[in-house]
Design a protein around this motif. Structure first.
Motif, PDB file in Angstrom:
ATOM      1  N   ALA A  83      39.536 -14.027  38.106  1.00  0.00           N
ATOM      2  CA  ALA A  83      40.131 -12.723  37.811  1.00  0.00           C
ATOM      3  C   ALA A  83      41.212 -12.388  38.838  1.00  0.00           C
ATOM      4  O   ALA A  83      42.290 -11.872  38.482  1.00  0.00           O
ATOM      5  N   GLU A  84      40.956 -12.688  40.103  1.00  0.00           N
ATOM      6  CA  GLU A  84      41.943 -12.413  41.146  1.00  0.00           C
ATOM      7  C   GLU A  84      43.209 -13.230  40.926  1.00  0.00           C
ATOM      8  O   GLU A  84      44.324 -12.723  41.088  1.00  0.00           O
ATOM      9  N   GLU A  85      43.016 -14.478  40.530  1.00  0.00           N
ATOM     10  CA  GLU A  85      44.175 -15.334  40.270  1.00  0.00           C
ATOM     11  C   GLU A  85      45.002 -14.787  39.103  1.00  0.00           C
ATOM     12  O   GLU A  85      46.247 -14.747  39.160  1.00  0.00           O
ATOM     13  N   LYS A  86      44.312 -14.312  38.063  1.00  0.00           N
ATOM     14  CA  LYS A  86      45.010 -13.714  36.906  1.00  0.00           C
ATOM     15  C   LYS A  86      45.775 -12.456  37.334  1.00  0.00           C
ATOM     16  O   LYS A  86      46.900 -12.214  36.874  1.00  0.00           O
ATOM     17  N   LEU A  87      45.170 -11.656  38.216  1.00  0.00           N
ATOM     18  CA  LEU A  87      45.844 -10.450  38.696  1.00  0.00           C
ATOM     19  C   LEU A  87      47.075 -10.807  39.528  1.00  0.00           C
ATOM     20  O   LEU A  87      48.120 -10.141  39.433  1.00  0.00           O
ATOM     21  N   ARG A  88      46.973 -11.854  40.328  1.00  0.00           N
ATOM     22  CA  ARG A  88      48.130 -12.290  41.119  1.00  0.00           C
ATOM     23  C   ARG A  88      49.271 -12.722  40.189  1.00  0.00           C
ATOM     24  O   ARG A  88      50.439 -12.403  40.437  1.00  0.00           O
ATOM     25  N   GLU A  89      48.905 -13.443  39.127  1.00  0.00           N
ATOM     26  CA  GLU A  89      49.924 -13.855  38.148  1.00  0.00           C
ATOM     27  C   GLU A  89      50.532 -12.619  37.477  1.00  0.00           C
ATOM     28  O   GLU A  89      51.750 -12.556  37.257  1.00  0.00           O
ATOM     29  N   TYR A  90      49.688 -11.632  37.188  1.00  0.00           N
ATOM     30  CA  TYR A  90      50.144 -10.408  36.534  1.00  0.00           C
ATOM     31  C   TYR A  90      51.144  -9.646  37.402  1.00  0.00           C
ATOM     32  O   TYR A  90      52.131  -9.088  36.897  1.00  0.00           O
ATOM     33  N   THR A  91      50.931  -9.652  38.734  1.00  0.00           N
ATOM     34  CA  THR A  91      51.829  -8.886  39.616  1.00  0.00           C
ATOM     35  C   THR A  91      53.237  -9.476  39.674  1.00  0.00           C
ATOM     36  O   THR A  91      54.148  -8.830  40.201  1.00  0.00           O
ATOM     37  N   ALA A  92      53.426 -10.662  39.120  1.00  0.00           N
ATOM     38  CA  ALA A  92      54.757 -11.276  39.093  1.00  0.00           C
ATOM     39  C   ALA A  92      55.481 -10.977  37.777  1.00  0.00           C
ATOM     40  O   ALA A  92      56.587 -11.470  37.552  1.00  0.00           O
ATOM     41  N   THR A  93      54.883 -10.156  36.904  1.00  0.00           N
ATOM     42  CA  THR A  93      55.475  -9.886  35.587  1.00  0.00           C
ATOM     43  C   THR A  93      56.180  -8.530  35.558  1.00  0.00           C
ATOM     44  O   THR A  93      55.865  -7.637  36.354  1.00  0.00           O
ATOM     45  N   PRO A  94      57.119  -8.364  34.615  1.00  0.00           N
ATOM     46  CA  PRO A  94      57.758  -7.049  34.430  1.00  0.00           C
ATOM     47  C   PRO A  94      56.731  -5.975  34.042  1.00  0.00           C
ATOM     48  O   PRO A  94      56.898  -4.808  34.397  1.00  0.00           O
ATOM     49  N   ALA A  95      55.678  -6.363  33.357  1.00  0.00           N
ATOM     50  CA  ALA A  95      54.652  -5.391  32.952  1.00  0.00           C
ATOM     51  C   ALA A  95      53.997  -4.765  34.188  1.00  0.00           C
ATOM     52  O   ALA A  95      53.698  -3.565  34.196  1.00  0.00           O
ATOM     53  N   TYR A  96      53.787  -5.560  35.233  1.00  0.00           N
ATOM     54  CA  TYR A  96      53.204  -5.010  36.467  1.00  0.00           C
ATOM     55  C   TYR A  96      54.164  -4.019  37.111  1.00  0.00           C
ATOM     56  O   TYR A  96      53.756  -2.959  37.585  1.00  0.00           O
ATOM     57  N   ARG A  97      55.451  -4.365  37.117  1.00  0.00           N
ATOM     58  CA  ARG A  97      56.451  -3.480  37.715  1.00  0.00           C
ATOM     59  C   ARG A  97      56.397  -2.110  37.037  1.00  0.00           C
ATOM     60  O   ARG A  97      56.406  -1.070  37.696  1.00  0.00           O
ATOM     61  N   GLU A  98      56.314  -2.122  35.708  1.00  0.00           N
ATOM     62  CA  GLU A  98      56.231  -0.864  34.955  1.00  0.00           C
ATOM     63  C   GLU A  98      54.901  -0.157  35.237  1.00  0.00           C
ATOM     64  O   GLU A  98      54.853   1.060  35.407  1.00  0.00           O
ATOM     65  N   ARG A  99      53.823  -0.942  35.302  1.00  0.00           N
ATOM     66  CA  ARG A  99      52.501  -0.354  35.572  1.00  0.00           C
ATOM     67  C   ARG A  99      52.468   0.275  36.960  1.00  0.00           C
ATOM     68  O   ARG A  99      51.843   1.317  37.165  1.00  0.00           O
ATOM     69  N   LEU A 100      53.137  -0.340  37.924  1.00  0.00           N
ATOM     70  CA  LEU A 100      53.176   0.209  39.277  1.00  0.00           C
ATOM     71  C   LEU A 100      53.903   1.560  39.287  1.00  0.00           C
ATOM     72  O   LEU A 100      53.474   2.496  39.961  1.00  0.00           O
ATOM     73  N   ARG A 101      54.990   1.672  38.500  1.00  0.00           N
ATOM     74  CA  ARG A 101      55.701   2.952  38.385  1.00  0.00           C
ATOM     75  C   ARG A 101      54.762   4.024  37.822  1.00  0.00           C
ATOM     76  O   ARG A 101      54.692   5.135  38.337  1.00  0.00           O
ATOM     77  N   GLN A 102      54.021   3.687  36.770  1.00  0.00           N
ATOM     78  CA  GLN A 102      53.072   4.634  36.168  1.00  0.00           C
ATOM     79  C   GLN A 102      51.985   5.019  37.183  1.00  0.00           C
ATOM     80  O   GLN A 102      51.603   6.189  37.286  1.00  0.00           O
ATOM     81  N   SER A 103      51.519   4.027  37.900  1.00  0.00           N
ATOM     82  CA  SER A 103      50.449   4.253  38.879  1.00  0.00           C
ATOM     83  C   SER A 103      50.909   5.208  39.977  1.00  0.00           C
ATOM     84  O   SER A 103      50.185   6.132  40.364  1.00  0.00           O
ATOM     85  N   VAL A 104      52.140   5.016  40.466  1.00  0.00           N
ATOM     86  CA  VAL A 104      52.679   5.909  41.498  1.00  0.00           C
ATOM     87  C   VAL A 104      52.769   7.327  40.948  1.00  0.00           C
ATOM     88  O   VAL A 104      52.370   8.297  41.606  1.00  0.00           O
ATOM     89  N   SER A 105      53.253   7.466  39.713  1.00  0.00           N
ATOM     90  CA  SER A 105      53.362   8.807  39.100  1.00  0.00           C
ATOM     91  C   SER A 105      51.993   9.467  38.982  1.00  0.00           C
ATOM     92  O   SER A 105      51.837  10.662  39.266  1.00  0.00           O
ATOM     93  N   GLU A 106      50.986   8.713  38.571  1.00  0.00           N
ATOM     94  CA  GLU A 106      49.628   9.265  38.423  1.00  0.00           C
ATOM     95  C   GLU A 106      49.050   9.671  39.785  1.00  0.00           C
ATOM     96  O   GLU A 106      48.452  10.753  39.919  1.00  0.00           O
TER      97      GLU A 106
END
Length: 201
Positions: free
Chosen positions: A94-117
């Motif tokens: 699961a950690e490896e999958k999350l690391r892969e996820y943090t390299a995607t544009p979807a993570y970048r967008e999710r991080l923006r949402q997370s900061v707003s929340e």
């Protein structure tokens, strides 16, 4: 004289008969005494043997229980180690999958949402400067995240955030909001431990 000899003869016979009778009686008493002593000795030997068997039996039962307990503990330990190994494999994946996820544009967008929340939760009663902590590898995203934060907020790298996400702190009100991937993975680990069905009874 004949009469006297007869009397002596009868007397001797009577004495002999009495002596034999007494001898047989004494002999019988001795035999009865020996038989009684033999019986008592046998009973004592049987009692001692019974007590020894009971002690041995109790000792064997105690040893058996101890052996079974030791084996059960060894089995439990083995199962716990196996369960722990399975959990570590699952969460390493699961950690490896999350690391892969943090390299995607979807993570970048999710991080923006997370900061707003996080900002929304920490500034419900007015805008105050916050401290926002990020994984060191997310520093390249700070310029696009800064406009989402109240004025004078600080963005800092925190090595304890290994995967990604954001943790915010409102020091004025003493509030913290943690929306890091590390915290979410930790919560999933706790949930998995409680609900996976891999408990050891």
């Amino acid at each position: 004289m004949v009469n006297s000899d007869e009397k002596v003869s009868k007397f001797v016979e009577a004495v002999t008969a009495y002596a034999e009778e007494q001898s047989q009686r004494i002999h019988q008493e001795v035999e009865d005494f020996k038989a009684q002593r033999l019986y008592e000795a046998e009973q004592q030997a049987l009692q001692a043997a019974y007590e020894m068997i009971q002690r041995e039996n109790a000792g064997m039962r105690s040893n058996l229980r101890r052996d079974l307990s030791r084996r059960e503990l060894d089995e439990r330990r083995h199962l716990l180690e196996k369960r722990q190994g399975l959990m570590e494999d699952v969460f390493a994946g699961a950690e490896e999958k999350l690391r892969e996820y943090t390299a995607t544009p979807a993570y970048r967008e999710r991080l923006r949402q997370s900061v707003s929340e996080v900002v929304g939760r920490l500034t419900e009663e007015g805008q105050v400067p916050l401290i926002l902590y990020f994984a060191p590898q997310d520093q390249d995203k700070w310029e696009e995240l800064r406009p989402l934060c109240p004025a004078d907020s600080r963005l800092e790298a925190d090595a304890s955030i290994r995967l990604g996400g954001v943790r915010g702190e409102n020091r004025v009100r003493g509030l913290i909001a943690d929306d890091t991937l590390d915290q979410k993975l930790l919560l999933q680990r706790e949930w998995f431990t409680a609900h996976s069905g891999l408990t050891i009874e």
